[in-house]
Design a protein around this motif. Structure first.
Motif, PDB file in Angstrom:
ATOM      1  N   CYS A   1      26.700 -14.624  11.807  1.00  0.00           N
ATOM      2  CA  CYS A   1      25.639 -15.205  10.955  1.00  0.00           C
ATOM      3  C   CYS A   1      24.251 -14.304  11.268  1.00  0.00           C
ATOM      4  O   CYS A   1      23.698 -13.572  10.784  1.00  0.00           O
ATOM      5  CB  CYS A   1      25.483 -16.411  11.255  1.00  0.00           C
ATOM      6  SG  CYS A   1      23.782 -17.097  10.343  1.00  0.00           S
TER       7      CYS A   1
ATOM      8  N   SER B   1      17.990 -20.105   9.104  1.00  0.00           N
ATOM      9  CA  SER B   1      19.451 -19.654   9.767  1.00  0.00           C
ATOM     10  C   SER B   1      19.209 -18.918  10.940  1.00  0.00           C
ATOM     11  O   SER B   1      18.091 -18.164  10.905  1.00  0.00           O
ATOM     12  CB  SER B   1      20.301 -18.871   8.713  1.00  0.00           C
ATOM     13  OG  SER B   1      20.672 -19.508   7.740  1.00  0.00           O
TER      14      SER B   1
ATOM     15  N   SER C   1      22.077 -23.485  13.117  1.00  0.00           N
ATOM     16  CA  SER C   1      21.342 -23.487  11.682  1.00  0.00           C
ATOM     17  C   SER C   1      20.192 -24.641  12.049  1.00  0.00           C
ATOM     18  O   SER C   1      20.568 -25.675  12.443  1.00  0.00           O
ATOM     19  CB  SER C   1      22.223 -23.765  10.556  1.00  0.00           C
ATOM     20  OG  SER C   1      23.139 -22.751  10.558  1.00  0.00           O
TER      21      SER C   1
ATOM     22  N   CYS D   1      29.947 -11.911   3.282  1.00  0.00           N
ATOM     23  CA  CYS D   1      30.613 -13.297   3.041  1.00  0.00           C
ATOM     24  C   CYS D   1      31.943 -12.790   2.592  1.00  0.00           C
ATOM     25  O   CYS D   1      32.720 -13.352   3.300  1.00  0.00           O
ATOM     26  CB  CYS D   1      29.968 -13.985   1.812  1.00  0.00           C
ATOM     27  SG  CYS D   1      28.455 -14.718   2.267  1.00  0.00           S
TER      28      CYS D   1
ATOM     29  N   ASN E   1      31.432 -19.519   3.540  1.00  0.00           N
ATOM     30  CA  ASN E   1      30.844 -18.030   2.882  1.00  0.00           C
ATOM     31  C   ASN E   1      31.138 -18.442   1.378  1.00  0.00           C
ATOM     32  O   ASN E   1      30.628 -17.608   0.744  1.00  0.00           O
ATOM     33  CB  ASN E   1      32.192 -17.004   3.178  1.00  0.00           C
ATOM     34  CG  ASN E   1      31.805 -16.660   4.588  1.00  0.00           C
ATOM     35  OD1 ASN E   1      30.470 -16.631   5.143  1.00  0.00           O
ATOM     36  ND2 ASN E   1      32.914 -16.273   5.482  1.00  0.00           N
TER      37      ASN E   1
ATOM     38  N   TRP F   1      27.551 -20.257   1.423  1.00  0.00           N
ATOM     39  CA  TRP F   1      26.389 -19.322   1.740  1.00  0.00           C
ATOM     40  C   TRP F   1      26.032 -18.447   0.822  1.00  0.00           C
ATOM     41  O   TRP F   1      26.855 -17.904   0.352  1.00  0.00           O
ATOM     42  CB  TRP F   1      26.707 -18.873   3.243  1.00  0.00           C
ATOM     43  CG  TRP F   1      25.562 -18.420   3.816  1.00  0.00           C
ATOM     44  CD1 TRP F   1      24.235 -18.948   4.004  1.00  0.00           C
ATOM     45  CD2 TRP F   1      25.576 -17.128   4.601  1.00  0.00           C
ATOM     46  NE1 TRP F   1      23.458 -17.881   4.664  1.00  0.00           N
ATOM     47  CE2 TRP F   1      24.168 -16.890   5.243  1.00  0.00           C
ATOM     48  CE3 TRP F   1      26.696 -16.136   4.964  1.00  0.00           C
ATOM     49  CZ2 TRP F   1      23.733 -15.867   6.045  1.00  0.00           C
ATOM     50  CZ3 TRP F   1      26.163 -15.195   5.876  1.00  0.00           C
ATOM     51  CH2 TRP F   1      24.900 -15.018   6.064  1.00  0.00           C
ATOM     52  N   GLU F   2      24.618 -18.145   0.643  1.00  0.00           N
ATOM     53  CA  GLU F   2      24.248 -17.195  -0.186  1.00  0.00           C
ATOM     54  C   GLU F   2      24.717 -17.175  -1.772  1.00  0.00           C
ATOM     55  O   GLU F   2      25.090 -16.066  -2.201  1.00  0.00           O
ATOM     56  CB  GLU F   2      24.511 -15.700   0.259  1.00  0.00           C
ATOM     57  CG  GLU F   2      23.839 -15.308   1.744  1.00  0.00           C
ATOM     58  CD  GLU F   2      22.298 -15.165   1.707  1.00  0.00           C
ATOM     59  OE1 GLU F   2      21.848 -15.437   0.734  1.00  0.00           O
ATOM     60  OE2 GLU F   2      21.832 -14.785   2.804  1.00  0.00           O
TER      61      GLU F   2
END
Length: 558
Positions: free
Chosen positions: A139, A227, A277, A311, A431, A434-435
């Protein structure tokens, strides 16, 4: 009575047999699909550097990964006297993993070799290896890698910060970045009320003097997901007078004081245990505007694109590690008179997993080449914009099911923490969330296909490079064209369309890679319908032994 006498042997209940030996191996040398992909996508010049990391990943770092995940980060809000700290304490195993990663180039290799074509592919391979040993450290490593294009929106900030970001030195001290030999970068975008809808952010930015890029602002607000809070600086979004803008938020102010970043708590996560996090509040924290005022999303977009690429790397390498564990176990465990790997149904499962893993690896490597070449070739940049979202959706979606099947290959042992498969399984969903979750990726694909015709054209041209190589792919491409043409319900159907697009792209890449056993089996099963809903449903004529041996050559482990 002597301890070596009859009584001592009376209570010996059993000998330990029929167990796989400890797995210590070279993660690069034993991965033929990865090595071929790296060469095919233009990074063979970096093989010597990548190869150095292989034994470290399969040995020391794998063991350190266990330790770092058993000893989670600890939040230290105050010292013993009541002074505010807002620090996160990590086990030494975490710091050793970070040191090895940065020394070998996980966040910096691509930028230190930026003028050499294939640098981002080489860095992809390093990250692919690293993530198999420990996922949590990936990360901060990812964000440190991905922040470079955003820094370049302001020449002054770039000149000040990038030399330490691209340094091969890891410096974990909690001191101002200007005093360090190397630094890491984090990110804070989402807030409680908005999530992925970052335009609804409420954090406010007030100028401390002149307005505009490079100038200091005071931030007041919060981030619900912040993060890697131990990083030296963060990119965040906040509302300024001109709209949502991007800011660089250091841990220390220019005068050397701790910045007003108040950590509320660390997230208690399903997985990703070695990484921290957090939730934070900004109480007048000093930050510097990056990019044009009101253009925060556009400014940070390249960073987001690179983290989405990672990711894909993370999920494909996670599946790779699960496959390695399953094959290793099956080669040494016997049941019903034969090794598991000799049992026809287990062969089917392992071969199917190997086929899936290779497809994800080739797609990840191809997207990395597009990222690498994008600043030189507009067509590659256009391909990357659409293919990254397609790949991020599909590769990340497949990881949880894949890891669970690998666990089953080990039976009950695959559910016990002493194996690393439980850690991989907890990590597997991350993954895809995330994002940008799956829906966000599908909407991005549709947005690129409709608003950026050059992206759609580049992706379809990539598919067409294998036209005529297999009838199942030809039929799939025709169906996909019809799917995109029917725009009335396209958003509702977008998950199905993007899934088929990902499979077609993987098939095209495998066919052009030149291994007919891999490519034909993939086309027949993933596109032609000769496959069930679970792994282990390859047709009986599939080259199962060859697929397994190709994935993880026999005799490669010690």
């Amino acid at each position: 009575m002597s301890s070596s006498g009859p009584l001592a042997t009376t209570f010996i209940t059993h000998e330990v047999t029929n167990q796989a030996p400890p797995l210590v191996y070279d993660a690069w040398k034993t991965d033929l699909p990865l090595r071929e992909a790296v060469a095919r996508e233009g990074a063979s010049w970096a093989e010597a550097d990548i190869a150095k990391y292989g034994p470290l990943v399969g040995g020391e770092l794998m063991q350190l990964g266990f330790i770092a995940n058993e000893n989670k980060p600890k939040f230290k809000p105050f010292d013993r006297y009541g002074n505010r700290l807002d620090e996160v304490e990590f086990h030494p195993a975490y710091h050793r993993i970070m040191e090895a990663a940065i020394t070998h180039g996980i966040p910096n290799y691509a930028w230190r070799h930026e003028k050499t074509p294939g640098a981002h592919v080489a860095r992809m391979a390093l990250s692919y290896l690293h993530n198999q040993a420990d996922q949590g450290t990936s990360c901060p490593l990812t964000m440190t890698y991905a922040c470079v294009p955003t820094f370049r929106h302001h020449a002054g900030l770039a000149a000040e910060w990038l030399p330490r970001i691209t340094s091969a030195s890891y410096d974990s001290r909690f001191i101002p970045a200007s005093q360090k030999t190397g630094i890491t970068i984090g990110m804070g975008m989402t807030e409680k009320q908005g999530g992925s809808d970052v335009r609804s952010n409420t954090t406010r930015a007030q100028p401390l003097g002149e307005r505009g890029p490079g100038n200091p602002y005071a931030l007041v607000g919060h981030k619900f997901f912040f993060s890697a809070p131990m990083s030296d600086a963060f990119f965040v979004l906040a509302q300024s007078e001109g709209g949502l803008s991007c800011f660089l938020l250091p841990r220390f102010t220019p005068t050397g004081e701790r910045n007003a970043i108040r950590i509320q708590r660390l997230k208690d996560k399903l997985g990703d245990w070695s990484n921290a996090s957090s939730e934070v509040e900004f109480q007048g924290a000093v930050a510097f505007m990056v990019g044009e005022e009101g253009r925060g999303v556009a400014t940070i977009l390249e960073m987001v694109a690179l983290t989405r690429q990672d990711c894909m790397i993370g999920s494909s390498s996670l599946m790779r590690q699960a496959l390695v564990q399953a094959i290793h176990h099956a080669r040494h465990r016997k049941a019903f008179g034969r090794r598991l790997i000799e049992q026809p149904l287990m062969m089917n499962v392992l071969a199917d997993l190997a086929l899936e893993s290779e497809a994800h690896t080739v797609l990840t490597a191809r997207v990395s080449r597009a990222v690498d070449a994008g600043h030189r070739d507009p067509r590659e940049a256009a391909f990357a914009r659409m293919a990254t979202a397609v790949g991020k959706y599909w590769v990340c979606k497949r990881a949880p099911t894949f890891v669970n099947e690998a666990q089953e290959c080990l039976g009950g042992a695959g559910y016990v923490e002493e194996a690393n498969l439980p850690r991989l399984y907890r990590q597997a969903p991350l993954n895809s969330i995330w994002e940008g979750s799956g829906n966000i990726q599908c909407l991005d694909v549709l947005r690129a296909a409709t608003r950026e015709p050059e992206s759609r054209e580049a992706l379809f041209q990539e598919l067409m490079k294998a036209q005529g190589a297999h009838p199942a792919l030809d039929a799939e491409m025709a169906r996909i064209s019809k799917d995109f043409a029917d725009t009335a319900t396209l958003e509702t159907r977008s998950r199905f369309v993007v899934e088929r697009l990902a499979l077609a792209l993987q098939a095209s890449l495998l066919l052009r890679a030149g291994n007919s056993q891999v490519a034909d089996t993939f086309c027949e099963t993933r596109l032609g319908g000769a496959h069930g809903n679970c792994f282990g449903t390859l047709p009986a004529h599939a080259p199962m032994k060859a697929l397994i041996e190709r994935a993880f050559a026999d005799g490669a482990v010690s």
